[in-house]
Scaffold this active site. Structure first.
Site, short mmCIF file in Angstrom:
data_model
loop_
_atom_site.label_atom_id
_atom_site.label_comp_id
_atom_site.label_asym_id
_atom_site.label_seq_id
_atom_site.Cartn_x
_atom_site.Cartn_y
_atom_site.Cartn_z
N SER A 125 40.83 43.66 40.95
CA SER A 125 41.99 44.55 41.00
C SER A 125 41.88 45.52 42.16
CB SER A 125 42.04 45.32 39.69
OG SER A 125 42.92 46.40 39.80
N TYR A 150 37.86 50.60 32.43
CA TYR A 150 38.46 49.33 32.84
C TYR A 150 38.17 49.05 34.31
CZ TYR A 150 41.92 46.09 34.70
OH TYR A 150 42.51 45.06 35.38
N LYS A 154 35.70 46.02 36.52
CA LYS A 154 36.03 45.16 37.67
C LYS A 154 34.99 45.33 38.77
CE LYS A 154 39.64 43.31 35.84
NZ LYS A 154 39.51 41.96 35.29
N1 LIG Z 1 48.46 42.58 35.01
C1 LIG Z 1 47.96 43.43 35.90
O1 LIG Z 1 48.60 44.40 36.29
C2 LIG Z 1 46.58 43.18 36.50
C3 LIG Z 1 46.22 43.82 37.69
C4 LIG Z 1 44.94 43.61 38.22
C5 LIG Z 1 44.05 42.76 37.57
N2 LIG Z 1 44.43 42.17 36.40
C6 LIG Z 1 43.46 41.30 35.71
O2 LIG Z 1 44.00 40.00 35.63
C7 LIG Z 1 43.56 39.35 34.43
C8 LIG Z 1 44.75 38.82 33.68
O3 LIG Z 1 45.66 39.88 33.43
P1 LIG Z 1 46.97 39.69 32.58
O4 LIG Z 1 47.93 40.73 33.03
O5 LIG Z 1 47.39 38.26 32.58
O6 LIG Z 1 46.42 40.10 31.14
P2 LIG Z 1 46.78 39.49 29.69
O7 LIG Z 1 46.23 40.46 28.69
O8 LIG Z 1 48.21 39.14 29.62
O9 LIG Z 1 45.91 38.14 29.68
C9 LIG Z 1 44.55 38.11 29.36
C10 LIG Z 1 44.35 37.03 28.31
O10 LIG Z 1 42.95 36.92 28.02
C11 LIG Z 1 42.78 36.77 26.61
N3 LIG Z 1 41.44 37.29 26.31
C12 LIG Z 1 40.98 38.56 26.46
N4 LIG Z 1 39.68 38.63 26.11
C13 LIG Z 1 39.30 37.36 25.74
C14 LIG Z 1 38.07 36.80 25.29
N5 LIG Z 1 36.97 37.53 25.12
N6 LIG Z 1 38.05 35.47 25.02
C15 LIG Z 1 39.16 34.69 25.18
N7 LIG Z 1 40.34 35.19 25.59
C16 LIG Z 1 40.41 36.51 25.88
C17 LIG Z 1 43.93 37.55 25.98
O11 LIG Z 1 44.28 37.09 24.71
C18 LIG Z 1 45.07 37.31 26.99
O12 LIG Z 1 45.84 36.18 26.65
C19 LIG Z 1 42.74 40.39 33.69
O13 LIG Z 1 41.38 40.18 34.00
C20 LIG Z 1 43.21 41.71 34.27
O14 LIG Z 1 42.23 42.71 34.18
C21 LIG Z 1 45.68 42.34 35.87
#
Ligand SMILES: NC(=O)c1ccc[n+]([C@@H]2O[C@H](COP(=O)([O-])OP(=O)(O)OC[C@H]3O[C@@H](n4cnc5c(N)ncnc54)[C@H](O)[C@@H]3O)[C@@H](O)[C@H]2O)c1
Length: 340
Positions: A125, A150, A154
């Site tokens: 991120s 959080y 990362k």
């Molecule tokens: N959306 C954003 O703004 C953003 C920005 C920067 C980075 N990210 C990173 O991108 C990744 C995806 O983000 P997103 O927005 O799709 O989030 P999201 O919460 O929609 O998707 C994450 C998925 O992982 C699953 N999950 C979480 N922990 C788990 C575990 N221990 N075992 C199995 N499944 C698990 C959840 O059920 C969910 O479906 C994350 O790592 C997040 O930190 C997101």
């Protein structure tokens, strides 16, 4: 067809990436524990790609379940690791929940496939940059002290991945530093599905527009930006998803080895107020919003230098703010008629 494990594949970015993997001829295998997603997304994916993708429901922190999985799926060529908790505010209240899930899921995965010639893509991120000294911020900018547990997960995860490369536990790793993903798939069958009150601007906007929320609060209009509200680099989630395919392709090439990191943004910054106006213009829906005080932990402005991604990943964002807003709105309207 090369099998690619997509952890968190029923989540927001993961589900869009599953679609792009299929479009590019890969065979995605989803792992998700549904801790922040709905099982119904699997049916939605089926409607888009025309078949039901392989899905395993378990928690990656559960080593025994992961071992059973690796025994079954031993011939994989890549892993895209999205699974993590992502609510910045909650991570301040419950830091151990975040360190446990986000770090143990990563180390378990690396251990499970240790030493194998597998391409590994990690969801990092732009939070690692904090408030950058120079904008747009490039990948060589110093990582700033994390503003939340959080954000710290990362930063630590990037360090873990570099160490795993140095020791030979991992062979090829690309960390992708996302800016602000927004929008939804053009079919409006998948999109962001916040559980509870949305933490991010665009789902808050669409939920206000549909009548689920009374009004949007803009956190601060006295920042040193063109209209006083915070600036972010908003990127369409489909563009972001395509970058994961580009990362796999790069790692498949003979000259890639070790660890690298790429910014994924558009290279442009927009203020919160500009996004509100862009939504109104793209959809014709007027938004009820008010200016509130600054929110603690928000950086003033950040947008990315995407020169390296264009050159080395051979990828660049193509969809503009109008498409981001219109697609997010189409998804919210779909959801209101077809709750998952
Ligand atoms: N959306 C954003 O703004 C953003 C920005 C920067 C980075 N990210 C990173 O991108 C990744 C995806 O983000 P997103 O927005 O799709 O989030 P999201 O919460 O929609 O998707 C994450 C998925 O992982 C699953 N999950 C979480 N922990 C788990 C575990 N221990 N075992 C199995 N499944 C698990 C959840 O059920 C969910 O479906 C994350 O790592 C997040 O930190 C997101």
């Amino acid at each position: 067809m090369a099998k690619i494990v997509v952890t968190g594949g029923l989540g927001y970015i993961g589900s869009h990436t599953v679609v792009e993997l299929v479009n590019a001829g890969y065979d995605p295998i989803i792992i998700d524990d549904l801790s922040n997603s709905q099982a119904g997304i699997l049916d939605q994916l089926t409607k888009i790609i025309g078949f039901k993708p392989t899905f395993y429901q378990f928690d990656l922190c559960d080593e025994k379940k992961l071992k059973e999985f690796t025994e079954k799926e031993s011939d994989i060529e890549g892993i895209i690791h999205f699974a993590a908790f992502k609510a910045v505010g909650e991570s301040v209240q419950k830091p151990l929940k975040y360190y446990h899930n986000n770090l143990l899921s990563l180390t378990n995965l690396l251990s499970a496939y240790s030493g194998k010639d597998i391409s590994f893509v990690f969801s990092s991120s732009c939070t690692v940059y904090g408030q950058p000294d120079v904008l747009p911020v490039d990948e060589n900018a110093p990582v700033k002290p994390a503003q939340s547990p959080y954000g710290n997960t990362k930063q630590i995860a990037e360090e873990i991945l570099k160490d795993a490369i140095a020791s030979g536990d991992a062979k090829k790793v690309i960390a992708l530093r996302y800016f602000n993903p927004v929008g939804a798939h053009e079919t409006a069958l998948i999109g962001e599905l916040p559980i509870g009150v949305p933490q991010n601007l665009v789902p808050f906007i669409t939920q206000t527009a549909i009548g689920k929320r009374n009004k949007i609060t803009v956190f601060g209009d006295d920042y040193n930006t063109k209209d006083g509200s915070c600036v972010r680099d908003y990127i369409h989630v489909v563009d972001l998803a395509k970058a994961h395919v580009a990362a796999l392709k790069l790692m498949e090439s003979n000259y890639f080895a070790g660890y690298d990191v790429f910014n994924l943004g558009t290279g442009n910054g927009n203020t919160v107020l500009e996004i509100i106006i862009a939504f109104e213009n793209a959809t014709g829906v007027k938004l009820n919003y008010e200016i509130g005080p600054r929110r603690s932990g928000d950086v003033e402005q950040v947008w990315g230098d995407v020169t390296k991604s264009a050159k080395e990943l051979n990828w660049k964002a193509e969809l503009g703010i109008d498409t981001m807003m219109a697609s997010a709105w189409a998804w919210e309207q779909y959801l209101s008629k077809n709750p998952l």
